[in-house]
Design an enzyme around this catalytic site. Structure first.
Site, PDB file in Angstrom:
ATOM      1  N   LYS A  57       0.809  -1.232   0.000  1.00  0.00           N
ATOM      2  CA  LYS A  57       0.000   0.000   0.000  1.00  0.00           C
ATOM      3  C   LYS A  57       0.843   1.284   0.000  1.00  0.00           C
ATOM      4  O   LYS A  57       0.406   2.300  -0.516  1.00  0.00           O
ATOM      5  CB  LYS A  57      -0.944   0.013   1.205  1.00  0.00           C
ATOM      6  N   GLY A 116      -7.887   2.366  17.694  1.00  0.00           N
ATOM      7  CA  GLY A 116      -6.895   1.923  16.722  1.00  0.00           C
ATOM      8  C   GLY A 116      -6.170   3.083  16.080  1.00  0.00           C
ATOM      9  O   GLY A 116      -6.678   4.227  16.055  1.00  0.00           O
ATOM     10  N   GLY A 119      -3.406   1.087   9.799  1.00  0.00           N
ATOM     11  CA  GLY A 119      -3.780   1.520   8.455  1.00  0.00           C
ATOM     12  C   GLY A 119      -5.271   1.801   8.312  1.00  0.00           C
ATOM     13  O   GLY A 119      -5.669   2.803   7.701  1.00  0.00           O
ATOM     14  N   GLY A 234     -18.666  -4.350   9.543  1.00  0.00           N
ATOM     15  CA  GLY A 234     -17.562  -4.069   8.619  1.00  0.00           C
ATOM     16  C   GLY A 234     -17.839  -4.456   7.171  1.00  0.00           C
ATOM     17  O   GLY A 234     -17.056  -4.107   6.280  1.00  0.00           O
TER      18      GLY A 234
HETATM   19  P1  NDP Z   1      -2.814  -2.672  11.635  1.00  0.00           P
HETATM   20  O1  NDP Z   1      -1.999  -3.868  11.980  1.00  0.00           O
HETATM   21  O2  NDP Z   1      -2.212  -1.573  10.831  1.00  0.00           O
HETATM   22  O3  NDP Z   1      -3.367  -2.004  13.023  1.00  0.00           O
HETATM   23  C1  NDP Z   1      -3.939  -2.800  14.016  1.00  0.00           C
HETATM   24  C2  NDP Z   1      -4.503  -1.903  15.130  1.00  0.00           C
HETATM   25  O4  NDP Z   1      -5.167  -2.743  16.080  1.00  0.00           O
HETATM   26  C3  NDP Z   1      -3.452  -1.114  15.897  1.00  0.00           C
HETATM   27  O5  NDP Z   1      -3.998   0.112  16.291  1.00  0.00           O
HETATM   28  C4  NDP Z   1      -3.197  -2.031  17.105  1.00  0.00           C
HETATM   29  O6  NDP Z   1      -2.732  -1.308  18.226  1.00  0.00           O
HETATM   30  C5  NDP Z   1      -4.604  -2.510  17.371  1.00  0.00           C
HETATM   31  N1  NDP Z   1      -4.643  -3.776  18.115  1.00  0.00           N
HETATM   32  C6  NDP Z   1      -4.423  -5.017  17.655  1.00  0.00           C
HETATM   33  N2  NDP Z   1      -4.572  -5.927  18.621  1.00  0.00           N
HETATM   34  C7  NDP Z   1      -4.887  -5.222  19.756  1.00  0.00           C
HETATM   35  C8  NDP Z   1      -5.178  -5.601  21.096  1.00  0.00           C
HETATM   36  N3  NDP Z   1      -5.175  -6.871  21.483  1.00  0.00           N
HETATM   37  N4  NDP Z   1      -5.480  -4.621  21.990  1.00  0.00           N
HETATM   38  C9  NDP Z   1      -5.506  -3.324  21.609  1.00  0.00           C
HETATM   39  N5  NDP Z   1      -5.228  -2.904  20.349  1.00  0.00           N
HETATM   40  C10 NDP Z   1      -4.937  -3.851  19.433  1.00  0.00           C
HETATM   41  O7  NDP Z   1      -4.118  -3.245  10.936  1.00  0.00           O
HETATM   42  P2  NDP Z   1      -5.120  -2.454   9.953  1.00  0.00           P
HETATM   43  O8  NDP Z   1      -5.336  -1.105  10.515  1.00  0.00           O
HETATM   44  O9  NDP Z   1      -4.671  -2.597   8.565  1.00  0.00           O
HETATM   45  O10 NDP Z   1      -6.465  -3.324  10.084  1.00  0.00           O
HETATM   46  C11 NDP Z   1      -7.250  -3.299  11.275  1.00  0.00           C
HETATM   47  C12 NDP Z   1      -8.536  -4.055  11.033  1.00  0.00           C
HETATM   48  O11 NDP Z   1      -9.329  -3.339  10.086  1.00  0.00           O
HETATM   49  C13 NDP Z   1      -8.286  -5.461  10.433  1.00  0.00           C
HETATM   50  O12 NDP Z   1      -8.818  -6.402  11.310  1.00  0.00           O
HETATM   51  C14 NDP Z   1      -9.054  -5.468   9.135  1.00  0.00           C
HETATM   52  O13 NDP Z   1      -9.857  -6.629   8.997  1.00  0.00           O
HETATM   53  C15 NDP Z   1      -9.963  -4.258   9.232  1.00  0.00           C
HETATM   54  N6  NDP Z   1     -10.153  -3.650   7.912  1.00  0.00           N
HETATM   55  C16 NDP Z   1     -11.402  -3.706   7.381  1.00  0.00           C
HETATM   56  C17 NDP Z   1     -11.667  -3.210   6.130  1.00  0.00           C
HETATM   57  C18 NDP Z   1     -13.050  -3.326   5.584  1.00  0.00           C
HETATM   58  O14 NDP Z   1     -13.261  -3.039   4.382  1.00  0.00           O
HETATM   59  N7  NDP Z   1     -14.058  -3.687   6.387  1.00  0.00           N
HETATM   60  C19 NDP Z   1     -10.619  -2.555   5.320  1.00  0.00           C
HETATM   61  C20 NDP Z   1      -9.323  -2.514   5.982  1.00  0.00           C
HETATM   62  C21 NDP Z   1      -9.114  -3.069   7.224  1.00  0.00           C
HETATM   63  P3  NDP Z   1      -1.140  -1.014  18.426  1.00  0.00           P
HETATM   64  O15 NDP Z   1      -0.813   0.183  17.586  1.00  0.00           O
HETATM   65  O16 NDP Z   1      -1.028  -0.771  19.880  1.00  0.00           O
HETATM   66  O17 NDP Z   1      -0.421  -2.270  17.969  1.00  0.00           O
END
Ligand code: NDP
Length: 269
Positions: A57, A116, A119, A234
């Site tokens: 990306k 969050g 991305g 979602g």
């Molecule tokens: P990233 O890996 O970039 O970010 C993940 C985020 O989740 C971070 O903020 C992370 O926090 C947080 N996180 C993960 N596990 C935990 C936890 N146990 N406790 C607290 N915070 C947590 O992923 P993306 O942003 O790319 O994707 C996130 C979700 O969005 C995915 O599950 C994906 O399925 C969904 N998505 C849905 C789309 C749709 O069209 N419906 C499109 C794109 C994404 P930290 O920074 O502290 O690690």
């Protein structure tokens, strides 16, 4: 994975069939070292565009001729569109989210709690800011990622953003209009994953949206409904980013319900 099992491929091709569009959407796996060659190949073959996913990306930007407004702010592209002889990078993740959200609420002037800072959170929050959201509270586990996102929103969009570190049970402020999960909590196979959130702080006048498409009925969606909130899953985000991509490539407004049914057949089966 085989094309037939890829939800995005299934959803886009269902829309093409429904509208009798003589187009194809195919899934290609590209090694990071060969990304430039792949983009040059797409250009050479005159593709109308393509989607790109993690890990491409950000890296794809070096191989494009320009960026749309929000993709430029996010510095991430998930959709490439041929305009004239130029290939322009767009980001439809946040646009799809906002389009789905508008069925329930107009983000203009509203106050948002966003869980969050990855991305998805970046895409959603930039697009909400460009749609006129008044305030975004970024709630994230990692201090650094949350701070980077809040700084980006304050410096590059009109919204006012504040960051809090998510290190204990979070209570949603009473004046919040929208609560959004853009973390990966609840994504298959972690289907019982639950946000560390005081569910009693959700009030019925709030709209609660989850970015997790699989499973669509996350714990957050069920908790929000039990509190009387309007809850958006979602699938709406995923469907609408597809609708917007197809419009960019073909110029046709496709029927979102056809695409949603295709995803429901996959995710609820
Ligand atoms: P990233 O890996 O970039 O970010 C993940 C985020 O989740 C971070 O903020 C992370 O926090 C947080 N996180 C993960 N596990 C935990 C936890 N146990 N406790 C607290 N915070 C947590 O992923 P993306 O942003 O790319 O994707 C996130 C979700 O969005 C995915 O599950 C994906 O399925 C969904 N998505 C849905 C789309 C749709 O069209 N419906 C499109 C794109 C994404 P930290 O920074 O502290 O690690």
């Amino acid at each position: 994975m085989p094309a037939a099992e890829n939800p995005t491929v299934a959803m886009v091709e269902a829309a093409y069939r429904h509208h009798k569009l003589d187009w194809r959407y195919i899934n290609c796996e590209v090694q990071p070292a060969l990304l430039g060659s792949a983009v040059r190949g797409a250009k050479a073959m005159g593709w109308a565009g393509f989607n790109c996913s993690i890990p491409h990306k950000v890296a794809v930007i070096d191989h494009l001729d320009g960026l749309g407004e929000s993709a430029g702010i996010m510095e991430a592209v998930n959709t490439v569109v041929r305009r004239g002889d130029k290939y322009i990078g767009e980001n439809t993740d946040g646009k799809g989210f906002v389009q789905a959200l508008r069925e329930a609420i107009d983000p203009n002037g509203k106050s948002v709690v966003l869980f969050g800072a990855g991305g998805a959170a970046r895409a959603v929050s930039v697009e909400l800011a460009l749609a006129g959201a008044r305030h975004i509270l970024v709630v994230n586990r990692s201090n650094e990622r949350g701070r980077v996102l809040a700084d980006l929103l304050n410096e590059r969009t009109p919204v006012s953003a504040v960051q809090v570190v998510w290190d204990s049970t979070f209570s949603v402020p009473k004046d919040a209009d929208m609560v959004i999960n853009a973390t990966s909590i609840g994504l298959y196979p972690d289907i019982d994953g639950r946000l560390d959130l005081d569910v009693a702080s959700l009030s019925p006048d709030m709209v609660v949206a989850d970015a997790i498409p699989n499973p669509p009925r996350t714990r957050l969606i069920r908790d929000a409904e039990a509190r009387g909130c309007r809850a958006l899953d979602g699938l709406g985000m995923l469907v609408n980013q597809g609708v917007i991509g197809i419009k960019y490539w073909t110029g046709v407004d496709v029927d979102a319900s056809v695409m949603r049914r295709t995803l429901e057949d996959i995710f609820f089966s």
